[in-house]
Scaffold this motif. Structure first.
Motif, mmCIF file in Angstrom:
data_model
loop_
_atom_site.group_PDB
_atom_site.id
_atom_site.type_symbol
_atom_site.label_atom_id
_atom_site.label_comp_id
_atom_site.label_asym_id
_atom_site.label_seq_id
_atom_site.Cartn_x
_atom_site.Cartn_y
_atom_site.Cartn_z
ATOM 1 N N SER A 74 0.822 -1.205 0.000
ATOM 2 C CA SER A 74 0.000 0.000 0.000
ATOM 3 C C SER A 74 0.853 1.251 0.000
ATOM 4 O O SER A 74 1.943 1.306 0.583
ATOM 5 C CB SER A 74 -0.922 -0.004 1.207
ATOM 6 N N LYS A 75 0.310 2.243 -0.686
ATOM 7 C CA LYS A 75 0.955 3.552 -0.723
ATOM 8 C C LYS A 75 -0.124 4.553 -0.345
ATOM 9 O O LYS A 75 -1.164 4.179 0.186
ATOM 10 C CB LYS A 75 1.473 3.812 -2.129
ATOM 11 N N ARG A 76 0.140 5.788 -0.603
ATOM 12 C CA ARG A 76 -0.930 6.760 -0.429
ATOM 13 C C ARG A 76 -2.044 6.421 -1.424
ATOM 14 O O ARG A 76 -1.788 5.842 -2.477
ATOM 15 C CB ARG A 76 -0.390 8.166 -0.679
ATOM 16 N N LEU A 77 -3.249 6.810 -1.085
ATOM 17 C CA LEU A 77 -4.401 6.452 -1.921
ATOM 18 C C LEU A 77 -4.948 7.722 -2.583
ATOM 19 O O LEU A 77 -5.223 8.711 -1.912
ATOM 20 C CB LEU A 77 -5.448 5.774 -1.044
ATOM 21 N N LEU A 97 -7.895 10.733 8.748
ATOM 22 C CA LEU A 97 -6.618 10.537 8.061
ATOM 23 C C LEU A 97 -6.082 11.858 7.506
ATOM 24 O O LEU A 97 -6.850 12.783 7.214
ATOM 25 C CB LEU A 97 -6.791 9.540 6.907
ATOM 26 N N VAL A 98 -4.762 11.904 7.347
ATOM 27 C CA VAL A 98 -4.116 13.081 6.757
ATOM 28 C C VAL A 98 -4.307 13.026 5.236
ATOM 29 O O VAL A 98 -4.117 11.983 4.610
ATOM 30 C CB VAL A 98 -2.608 13.103 7.105
ATOM 31 N N VAL A 99 -4.717 14.159 4.685
ATOM 32 C CA VAL A 99 -4.968 14.225 3.243
ATOM 33 C C VAL A 99 -4.155 15.376 2.645
ATOM 34 O O VAL A 99 -4.165 16.484 3.176
ATOM 35 C CB VAL A 99 -6.471 14.458 2.961
ATOM 36 N N GLU A 100 -3.449 15.081 1.555
ATOM 37 C CA GLU A 100 -2.698 16.136 0.854
ATOM 38 C C GLU A 100 -3.390 16.419 -0.469
ATOM 39 O O GLU A 100 -3.771 15.491 -1.186
ATOM 40 C CB GLU A 100 -1.254 15.672 0.581
ATOM 41 N N GLN A 101 -3.509 17.689 -0.780
ATOM 42 C CA GLN A 101 -4.207 18.091 -2.008
ATOM 43 C C GLN A 101 -3.201 18.513 -3.076
ATOM 44 O O GLN A 101 -2.223 19.205 -2.793
ATOM 45 C CB GLN A 101 -5.149 19.258 -1.695
ATOM 46 N N ASP A 102 -3.436 18.072 -4.298
ATOM 47 C CA ASP A 102 -2.619 18.509 -5.433
ATOM 48 C C ASP A 102 -3.592 18.793 -6.576
ATOM 49 O O ASP A 102 -4.028 17.877 -7.276
ATOM 50 C CB ASP A 102 -1.622 17.410 -5.806
ATOM 51 N N GLY A 103 -3.967 20.064 -6.743
ATOM 52 C CA GLY A 103 -5.020 20.394 -7.704
ATOM 53 C C GLY A 103 -6.317 19.785 -7.244
ATOM 54 O O GLY A 103 -6.702 19.957 -6.083
ATOM 55 N N PHE A 107 -4.463 12.971 -1.967
ATOM 56 C CA PHE A 107 -3.667 11.798 -1.597
ATOM 57 C C PHE A 107 -3.885 11.523 -0.117
ATOM 58 O O PHE A 107 -3.561 12.350 0.743
ATOM 59 C CB PHE A 107 -2.197 12.036 -1.928
ATOM 60 N N ILE A 108 -4.468 10.366 0.150
ATOM 61 C CA ILE A 108 -4.858 10.007 1.515
ATOM 62 C C ILE A 108 -3.767 9.133 2.119
ATOM 63 O O ILE A 108 -3.387 8.106 1.541
ATOM 64 C CB ILE A 108 -6.214 9.270 1.502
ATOM 65 N N LYS A 109 -3.277 9.556 3.273
ATOM 66 C CA LYS A 109 -2.216 8.813 3.943
ATOM 67 C C LYS A 109 -2.861 7.789 4.874
ATOM 68 O O LYS A 109 -3.538 8.160 5.846
ATOM 69 C CB LYS A 109 -1.354 9.798 4.746
ATOM 70 N N LEU A 110 -2.652 6.516 4.573
ATOM 71 C CA LEU A 110 -3.277 5.467 5.379
ATOM 72 C C LEU A 110 -2.378 5.142 6.558
ATOM 73 O O LEU A 110 -1.154 5.156 6.440
ATOM 74 C CB LEU A 110 -3.498 4.232 4.510
ATOM 75 N N THR A 111 -2.990 4.855 7.701
ATOM 76 C CA THR A 111 -2.190 4.562 8.881
ATOM 77 C C THR A 111 -2.283 3.096 9.288
ATOM 78 O O THR A 111 -1.324 2.513 9.768
ATOM 79 C CB THR A 111 -2.635 5.442 10.076
#
Ligand SMILES: [Zn+2]
Length: 548
Positions: A74-77, A97-103, A107-111
């Motif tokens: 698994s990676k970021r989703l 969960l921590v979420v990073e936005q790109d446009g 990208f959801i960081k799974l723990t």
């Protein structure tokens, strides 16, 4: 969906002009259009999309519970949601969960540890006032209208823009939820929502003066097909004894249009009948078939085809083929229902291959006429559609960039298939191939190469140069010829070097096959000055280079 004029083509958000095709691929297009590492490691299994639609505020708020199976480490989703909609938070097992936005990709960081082969789910909370459709269905979003009684009449359409224009999802065609989707839509209590699949329940919320309609799809579904349609609908229906049993056919139209719909929608049964003959069983018996009136032209939403053709035959009352045959049926009912086989049953893996949806469906209009009228009617209609071909840019678009090809994927693609049928020269084999495609690629996403390879293999003819010419090159091949002193010479020009398509010609009244190449070739002949003509069902140009 259907496009008709160059003006409309120019308005298509997702359709490449020559210039657009040469524009460098942007970072956002790569994120949207390619199978990124953040997508590749998981297989989508199911969506439960649950939203509240507020017609007064023009907002949509809710959750999407997404199930997926882990394929590799698994990676970021990655998911998409387009502004101004906001992804408020993502949770898994109660944890935010921590979420990073790109446009508009997130990208959801799974723990939690993810084990390969196991199924997991996460919940996306989202909301806002989604983009209002500017020119639906081509430039889509949500259409907020009122019917003639002043009641809300609302619909989503997002084929080109992507489903992420109003709800968060894995916005790439290669991965469909294998186990389908549950779509729950809460609307003011005097209205009805019709989405995809079957209605499995309605919850009443008296305090909020709303109702929630739960629609269940059990088959895989392309995400652009998932739709909401809200209005003061009335329902009528029928059943069709088809190839896979009894098919439920349900129709939802605005209250005032019931009488008109009961007449016009007779084409629905005629369509299923014709296409089951040509393409095999309707692909979604379990999810039923529906036609739903909407405030825009129409769209192939899976198991809930949307309709806005004004209860007229033709395309808004016009015959696109200019042969008269186009007025024998309701264009939107036939075309959009044809997509149940090509678009919904067999879906392109990349939108660059959208011809798989549109060329076959354009071609299906002629097959509808052939089934109900005559072979000549179908051929005449398909030939008539040539007037709408541009021959300026290739039909296949740009891969991994969310770019479909030229609008020629409709009429030129349909004529390419009609031409290939002439080459196959065996109507029952041709029908077997069309049915075989829908059987062997049932509920799958496919590439152009798979379709090309299948047709070549089953017809036992190498059609590779034909597909290369019509799909990957923009030019219309020309058969050049001249007749002189008992010799006929022929060659293909305006074509790729390898082009070697067989073609049926008539020499002095006798039909025969020839297989020209791009070099001059001599055809034996005993007559000094025979007549020479090309079979009109092949979409090619021809020229007597001596001008005789
Ligand atoms: Zn279409």
């Amino acid at each position: 969906m259907k496009i008709i004029t160059s003006i409309v083509v120019a308005a298509l958000a997702w359709c490449c002009t020559a210039d657009a095709a040469q524009t460098p691929i942007s970072h956002q297009e790569t994120l949207r259009g390619s199978i990124t590492p953040e997508r590749a490691w998981w297989d989508l299994r199911h969506y439960h999309l649950s939203v509240n639609v507020d017609p007064a505020k023009k907002t949509i708020n809710g959750t999407n519970v997404m199930k997926y199976v882990v394929l590799s480490e698994s990676k970021r989703l990655q998911v998409e949601l387009q502004a101004p909609m906001i992804l408020d938070k993502v949770t898994q097992d109660g944890q935010t969960l921590v979420v990073e936005q790109d446009g508009y990709s997130y990208f959801i960081k799974l723990t939690k540890p993810h084990i390969i082969g196991r199924e997991y789910q996460l919940t996306m909370h989202f909301g806002g006032a989604p983009q209002v459709a500017k020119n639906p269905p081509w430039d889509g979003g949500i259409t907020w209208q009122e019917d003639s009684n002043g009641l809300p009449f609302i619909a989503s359409s997002n084929q080109g823009n992507g489903a992420s224009i109003w709800w968060p999802n894995k916005d790439h065609p290669y991965d469909e939820p294998n186990d389908g989707a549950l779509i729950s839509v809460e609307v003011p209590e005097h209205l009805t929502d019709v989405s995809n699949g079957r209605l499995i329940g309605v919850d009443k919320h008296p305090k909020r003066h709303t109702k929630t309609f739960h629609w269940q799809v059990i088959n895989p579904i392309n995400n652009y097909g998932i739709s909401l349609n809200i209005g003061d609908y009335v329902h009528f229906g029928e059943q069709y004894q088809g190839e896979s049993g009894l098919l439920d056919m349900d129709y939802y139209v605005l209250r005032d249009n019931l009488a008109k719909a009961k007449v016009q929608f007779k084409d629905a049964k005629r369509t299923i009948q014709a296409f089951e003959h040509w393409f095999g069983p309707y692909p979604f018996y379990e999810d039923s078939f529906k036609l739903i009136e909407v405030p825009y032209l129409g769209m192939e939403h899976q198991s809930s085809v949307t309709y806005g053709n004004g209860y007229k035959n033709g395309y808004k009352g016009r015959d696109l083929s200019q042969t008269g045959w186009g007025l024998k049926f309701d264009f939107i009912i036939v075309h959009e229902s044809g997509h149940e086989w090509f678009a919904n049953n067999i879906t392109d893996k990349d939108v660059a291959d959208m011809w798989i949806h549109e060329s076959f469906t354009n071609y299906s209009e002629g097959l509808f006429l052939e089934y109900h009228y005559s072979k000549a009617a179908g051929s005449e209609y398909i030939r008539g559609m040539r007037a709408g071909i541009s021959n300026k840019t290739p039909i296949i678009g740009t891969y991994d960039a969310n770019r479909s090809g030229s609008g020629d994927m409709y009429n030129k693609g349909g004529n390419m298939l009609h031409t290939i049928r002439q080459i196959v020269d065996n109507d029952s084999l041709w029908r077997d191939i069309l049915r075989g495609l829908n059987r062997d690629f049932r509920h799958q996403v496919v590439t152009t190469e798979q379709i090309e390879g299948y047709i070549s293999k089953k017809s036992n003819k190498d059609l590779s140069s034909v597909f290369d010419q019509y799909l990957r090159d923009h030019r219309l091949p020309m058969l050049e010829y001249f007749v002189k002193d008992k010799v006929i010479k022929v060659r293909w020009s305006n074509a790729i070097d390898s082009f070697a398509m067989p073609i049926k010609v008539t020499i002095d009244g006798i039909a025969r096959w020839i297989t020209p190449t791009t070099g001059w070739q001599t055809i034996k002949n005993d007559i000094t000055n025979p007549s020479f003509s090309v079979n009109k069902d092949f979409y090619v140009a021809s020229l007597n280079i001596l001008g005789q």
